[in-house]
Design a protein around this motif. Structure first.
Motif, PDB file in Angstrom:
ATOM      1  N   VAL A  91       0.857  -1.184   0.000  1.00  0.00           N
ATOM      2  CA  VAL A  91       0.000   0.000   0.000  1.00  0.00           C
ATOM      3  C   VAL A  91       0.896   1.239   0.000  1.00  0.00           C
ATOM      4  N   THR A  92       0.331   2.383  -0.356  1.00  0.00           N
ATOM      5  CA  THR A  92       1.124   3.603  -0.501  1.00  0.00           C
ATOM      6  C   THR A  92       1.897   3.940   0.767  1.00  0.00           C
ATOM      7  N   ALA A  93       1.240   3.859   1.926  1.00  0.00           N
ATOM      8  CA  ALA A  93       1.892   4.249   3.186  1.00  0.00           C
ATOM      9  C   ALA A  93       3.093   3.368   3.501  1.00  0.00           C
ATOM     10  N   THR A  94       2.956   2.049   3.340  1.00  0.00           N
ATOM     11  CA  THR A  94       4.076   1.168   3.692  1.00  0.00           C
ATOM     12  C   THR A  94       5.222   1.281   2.689  1.00  0.00           C
ATOM     13  N   CYS A  95       4.902   1.475   1.430  1.00  0.00           N
ATOM     14  CA  CYS A  95       5.945   1.632   0.415  1.00  0.00           C
ATOM     15  C   CYS A  95       6.734   2.913   0.661  1.00  0.00           C
ATOM     16  N   ARG A  96       6.036   3.998   0.893  1.00  0.00           N
ATOM     17  CA  ARG A  96       6.702   5.284   1.140  1.00  0.00           C
ATOM     18  C   ARG A  96       7.518   5.221   2.430  1.00  0.00           C
ATOM     19  N   ASN A  97       6.932   4.676   3.499  1.00  0.00           N
ATOM     20  CA  ASN A  97       7.654   4.580   4.765  1.00  0.00           C
ATOM     21  C   ASN A  97       8.896   3.709   4.632  1.00  0.00           C
ATOM     22  N   SER A  98       8.793   2.665   3.839  1.00  0.00           N
ATOM     23  CA  SER A  98       9.942   1.790   3.624  1.00  0.00           C
ATOM     24  C   SER A  98      11.094   2.565   2.979  1.00  0.00           C
ATOM     25  N   ILE A  99      10.795   3.283   1.936  1.00  0.00           N
ATOM     26  CA  ILE A  99      11.835   4.059   1.241  1.00  0.00           C
ATOM     27  C   ILE A  99      12.391   5.153   2.144  1.00  0.00           C
ATOM     28  N   MET A 100      11.514   5.843   2.858  1.00  0.00           N
ATOM     29  CA  MET A 100      11.944   6.961   3.704  1.00  0.00           C
ATOM     30  C   MET A 100      12.735   6.517   4.934  1.00  0.00           C
ATOM     31  N   SER A 101      12.667   5.250   5.297  1.00  0.00           N
ATOM     32  CA  SER A 101      13.377   4.774   6.486  1.00  0.00           C
ATOM     33  C   SER A 101      14.775   4.242   6.181  1.00  0.00           C
ATOM     34  N   LEU A 102      15.209   4.353   4.925  1.00  0.00           N
ATOM     35  CA  LEU A 102      16.521   3.831   4.532  1.00  0.00           C
ATOM     36  C   LEU A 102      17.651   4.830   4.763  1.00  0.00           C
ATOM     37  N   ARG A 103      18.825   4.300   5.047  1.00  0.00           N
ATOM     38  CA  ARG A 103      20.044   5.112   5.116  1.00  0.00           C
ATOM     39  C   ARG A 103      20.594   5.290   3.704  1.00  0.00           C
ATOM     40  N   LYS A 104      21.640   6.085   3.567  1.00  0.00           N
ATOM     41  CA  LYS A 104      22.277   6.298   2.258  1.00  0.00           C
ATOM     42  C   LYS A 104      22.715   4.948   1.696  1.00  0.00           C
ATOM     43  N   GLN A 105      22.416   4.720   0.434  1.00  0.00           N
ATOM     44  CA  GLN A 105      22.704   3.491  -0.308  1.00  0.00           C
ATOM     45  C   GLN A 105      21.957   2.281   0.259  1.00  0.00           C
ATOM     46  N   GLY A 106      20.824   2.546   0.910  1.00  0.00           N
ATOM     47  CA  GLY A 106      19.990   1.467   1.425  1.00  0.00           C
ATOM     48  C   GLY A 106      19.235   0.763   0.308  1.00  0.00           C
ATOM     49  N   ARG A 107      18.638  -0.376   0.660  1.00  0.00           N
ATOM     50  CA  ARG A 107      17.951  -1.221  -0.319  1.00  0.00           C
ATOM     51  C   ARG A 107      16.486  -1.399   0.078  1.00  0.00           C
ATOM     52  N   HIS A 108      15.598  -0.951  -0.803  1.00  0.00           N
ATOM     53  CA  HIS A 108      14.155  -1.129  -0.600  1.00  0.00           C
ATOM     54  C   HIS A 108      13.735  -2.405  -1.317  1.00  0.00           C
ATOM     55  N   LEU A 109      13.160  -3.357  -0.562  1.00  0.00           N
ATOM     56  CA  LEU A 109      12.692  -4.613  -1.133  1.00  0.00           C
ATOM     57  C   LEU A 109      11.169  -4.590  -1.207  1.00  0.00           C
ATOM     58  N   GLN A 110      10.645  -4.645  -2.408  1.00  0.00           N
ATOM     59  CA  GLN A 110       9.196  -4.642  -2.618  1.00  0.00           C
ATOM     60  C   GLN A 110       8.727  -6.064  -2.860  1.00  0.00           C
ATOM     61  N   ILE A 111       8.048  -6.637  -1.847  1.00  0.00           N
ATOM     62  CA  ILE A 111       7.484  -7.976  -1.996  1.00  0.00           C
ATOM     63  C   ILE A 111       5.965  -7.876  -2.150  1.00  0.00           C
ATOM     64  N   GLY A 112       5.346  -6.975  -1.387  1.00  0.00           N
ATOM     65  CA  GLY A 112       3.886  -6.838  -1.439  1.00  0.00           C
ATOM     66  C   GLY A 112       3.412  -6.275  -2.758  1.00  0.00           C
ATOM     67  N   LEU A 113       2.438  -6.957  -3.362  1.00  0.00           N
ATOM     68  CA  LEU A 113       1.770  -6.427  -4.559  1.00  0.00           C
ATOM     69  C   LEU A 113       0.701  -5.440  -4.118  1.00  0.00           C
ATOM     70  N   THR A 114       0.386  -4.502  -4.979  1.00  0.00           N
ATOM     71  CA  THR A 114      -0.576  -3.458  -4.606  1.00  0.00           C
ATOM     72  C   THR A 114      -1.992  -4.005  -4.473  1.00  0.00           C
ATOM     73  N   THR A 115      -2.812  -3.248  -3.763  1.00  0.00           N
ATOM     74  CA  THR A 115      -4.222  -3.601  -3.588  1.00  0.00           C
ATOM     75  C   THR A 115      -5.048  -2.952  -4.699  1.00  0.00           C
ATOM     76  N   ALA A 116      -6.356  -3.161  -4.663  1.00  0.00           N
ATOM     77  CA  ALA A 116      -7.251  -2.567  -5.662  1.00  0.00           C
ATOM     78  C   ALA A 116      -7.202  -1.042  -5.620  1.00  0.00           C
TER      79      ALA A 116
END
Length: 199
Positions: free
Chosen positions: A94-119
């Motif tokens: 969902v938008t909130a978890t995806c954004r929070n995931s990216i925003m919580s990374l340090r420099k050169q961090g890795r965002h892993l997207q496993i969850g598929l989006t909802t309707a």
């Protein structure tokens, strides 16, 4: 769910011992990711809106949990890690978890997207592109796992380094599956329900 998370954490994000890993969303995918990242030697933080799911996340190996309903998760993650996570997982899509995931990374961090989006998202989520560029972040997608990788996962299960059974919170007959699907669609379920009666 477990093999999907295994592929994401081990093969795609290549989590290393001592790294900070944050998992946003403590459903079946998220709990699996927590268990696997912890087994790889990472310092794992579980983030969710549900206290019961966070309690289960601790049992799956989360060293810290954050209730995003009560605390700003990004600030809390930076407080715990000092400079942000090495790897952050969106296990929900969902938008909130995806954004929070990216925003919580340090420099050169890795965002892993496993969850598929909802309707609601219909496959599209806005991204903080300038932050991705200036922080040199990596975006990694992951889906399923090749059969050739099963032996390494199963060896860890056999050695009790990972414990998928610990997230099983209920069983049901095949005719009860619609109720479980409805709970999954509205994020009401805690842990994983297994079908154990096919009559």
């Amino acid at each position: 769910r477990f093999m999907t998370s295994f592929h994401g954490i081990v093969d795609r994000a290549q989590v290393k011992p001592g790294e900070w890993v944050v998992v946003h969303g403590c459903g079946g995918i998220g709990l699996s990711a927590i268990n696997i990242a912890s087994a790889m030697g990472a310092n794992v933080i579980g983030v969710d809106l549900d206290s019961a799911k966070l309690e289960l996340a601790k049992g799956m190996g989360a060293a810290h949990v954050i209730n995003a309903k009560k605390t700003d998760p990004i600030s809390a993650i930076f407080d715990l890690t000092g400079s942000g996570a090495h790897v952050s997982v969106d296990a929900l899509g969902v938008t909130a978890t995806c954004r929070n995931s990216i925003m919580s990374l340090r420099k050169q961090g890795r965002h892993l997207q496993i969850g598929l989006t909802t309707a609601a998202e219909q496959g599209e989520i806005p991204m903080p592109i300038d932050r991705i560029v200036t922080m040199e972040l990596q975006l990694i997608g992951s889906l399923g796992m090749q059969a050739s990788h099963y032996p390494s996962m199963l060896q860890m299960v056999e050695a009790k380094k990972v414990t998928p059974k610990a997230m099983v919170t209920g069983t049901c007959a095949l005719d009860g599956i619609n109720k479980i699907f409805n709970e999954m669609n509205t994020f009401q379920n805690v842990g994983v329900t297994v079908i154990n009666n096919y009559n």
